[in-house]
Design an enzyme around this catalytic site. Structure first.
Site, PDB file in Angstrom:
ATOM      1  N   ASP A  83     105.859  77.480  43.285  1.00 26.20           N
ATOM      2  CA  ASP A  83     105.688  76.150  42.689  1.00 26.20           C
ATOM      3  C   ASP A  83     105.133  75.170  43.722  1.00 26.20           C
ATOM      4  OD1 ASP A  83     106.019  74.178  40.678  1.00 26.20           O
ATOM      5  OD2 ASP A  83     108.018  73.654  41.424  1.00 26.20           O
ATOM      6  N   HIS A  84     104.170  74.366  43.303  1.00 27.89           N
ATOM      7  CA  HIS A  84     103.628  73.283  44.135  1.00 27.89           C
ATOM      8  C   HIS A  84     103.204  73.713  45.530  1.00 27.89           C
ATOM      9  CE1 HIS A  84     103.939  69.815  41.564  1.00 27.89           C
ATOM     10  NE2 HIS A  84     105.144  70.191  41.199  1.00 27.89           N
TER      11      HIS A  84
HETATM   12 ZN   LIG Z   1     106.301  69.737  39.630  1.00 23.54          ZN
END
Ligand SMILES: [Zn+2]
Length: 280
Positions: A83-84
Site C-alpha cells: 500500500d502507498h
Molecule cells: Zn490510502
C-alpha cells in the site's frame, strides 16, 4: 483458497457490484485478525502493508513474509498488497517476496511525472503478473492533515488509466486519510462519473472516515476496493486500553493483544458483510 491474485478478487467483485475490504496490517495480530474475520464472514479480503509500516519495522520482509504465511493458511481467498509505495525499489522487493499486488503512489507528482513513473511500475509488474493500483488526485491526510477538498477529474482519470495501463485507480472523492470520526461527506455523483469514465475498479482511500451508510452508498455508486486502516486501529487500541485500565498489573502482551485481535476480527467480519451488501 489461500493466497489469491488480487486481480481475481477485485475483478469478480467489480463484476458483481460488491465491495472488497482492504485492511492494513501494522503488526502480526492485524494479519491474524483480518484473516480470521474474513473466514468468519466467508468473504475474500485484501491484507495490505504500507511503505510507512515497512519503514516502522525497518524492512518489508519480516512483516511481509509473516503476512504471506498467514494468507497462505487462509480458508477464504486473501490477497497481499503493498500500500502507498512511493519507492519503485520497494515495489520490486514486494514482488520478489510474493505479494499479489502493489499500489504505486506518485500522486504528489505533477500529472506528467505521475504518468511516467506509474508506467514504469506497471511495465515491471505486468511482466510478472502483478496487479497495480495507482492514485490520481491526491487523497488528503497522508501526513495527518485533513484535506477532503481534492477531487479527481473523470476525463483526466480516463486518460491516466489509458496511458499507464493500471489495473485499479485510487481517486479523491471527499475522503481523507487517518480520520478518527466517520463523518466524511463523499461526492457520490463524482464516483459514478469516474466509474463510467474508467474501465478498471475504483479504490476508496480514507474509508475509515466514512460511516456504514456512506460505504454502502459508495459501493452502489461504483467503488470496489475499500481501504480501511485507522478504523480498525481505533478498535484495536481501544480494546487494549480498556484491558490495561482494568488490569494495570498485566505484563504479558498476549493478555491485551489477544482481546484486541479478537475485537478487530469481529469488526472485519461485520465490515465485510456490509461491503458485500449482506447486512444492513
Ligand atoms: Zn490510502
Amino acid at each position: 483458497m489461500p493466497l489469491t491474485p488480487t486481480d481475481e478478487i477485485l475483478r469478480s467483485a467489480a463484476q458483481g457490484g460488491v465491495g472488497v475490504g482492504a485492511f492494513n496490517v501494522v503488526q502480526l495480530e492485524h494479519a491474524e485478525a483480518i484473516v480470521s474475520g474474513a473466514e468468519a464472514a466467508r468473504r475474500p479480503a485484501v491484507l495490505q502493508i504500507s511503505e510507512n509500516t515497512a519503514r516502522y519495522h525497518g524492512a518489508l520482509a519480516p512483516i511481509g513474509l509473516a503476512t504471506l504465511a498467514i494468507a497462505r493458511a487462509s480458508s477464504v481467498p486473501v490477497a497481499v498488497h503493498l500500500d502507498h509505495a512511493e519507492s519503485a525499489d520497494l515495489v520490486h522487493e514486494a514482488v520478489g517476496l510474493g505479494f499479489t499486488s502493489v499500489m504505486f503512489d506518485a500522486s504528489r507528482l505533477p500529472y506528467g511525472k505521475n504518468v511516467a513513473a506509474t508506467q514504469d511500475v506497471t511495465l515491471y509488474c505486468h511482466a510478472r503478473n502483478i496487479w497495480v493500483e495507482a492514485e490520481l488526485g491526491e487523497v488528503g491526510g497522508k501526513d495527518g492533515a485533513h484535506a477532503p477538498g481534492v477531487r479527481t477529474d473523470p476525463d483526466q482519470a480516463r486518460d491516466f488509466v489509458a496511458a499507464t495501463a493500471v489495473d485499479a485507480l485510487a481517486v479523491a472523492v471527499g475522503s481523507s486519510h487517518a480520520m478518527l470520526t466517520r463523518d466524511a461527506a463523499l461526492d457520490f455523483p463524482l464516483i459514478t462519473r469516474l466509474r463510467d469514465a474508467v474501465s478498471v475498479p475504483l479504490v476508496l482511500h480514507g474509508s475509515s472516515g466514512v460511516g456504514d451508510a456512506g460505504l454502502a452508498q459508495a459501493i452502489q455508486a461504483g467503488m470496489t476496493k475499500i481501504n480501511i486502516s485507522t478504523h480498525l486501529n481505533k478498535t484495536f487500541t481501544q480494546t487494549a486500553r480498556t484491558y490495561l485500565e482494568a488490569n494495570p498489573d498485566v505484563a504479558d502482551p498476549r493478555r491485551y493483544l489477544g482481546p484486541a485481535r479478537e475485537a478487530v476480527a469481529t469488526e472485519v467480519a461485520r465490515l465485510l458483510g456490509l461491503l458485500h451488501g449482506t447486512c444492513a
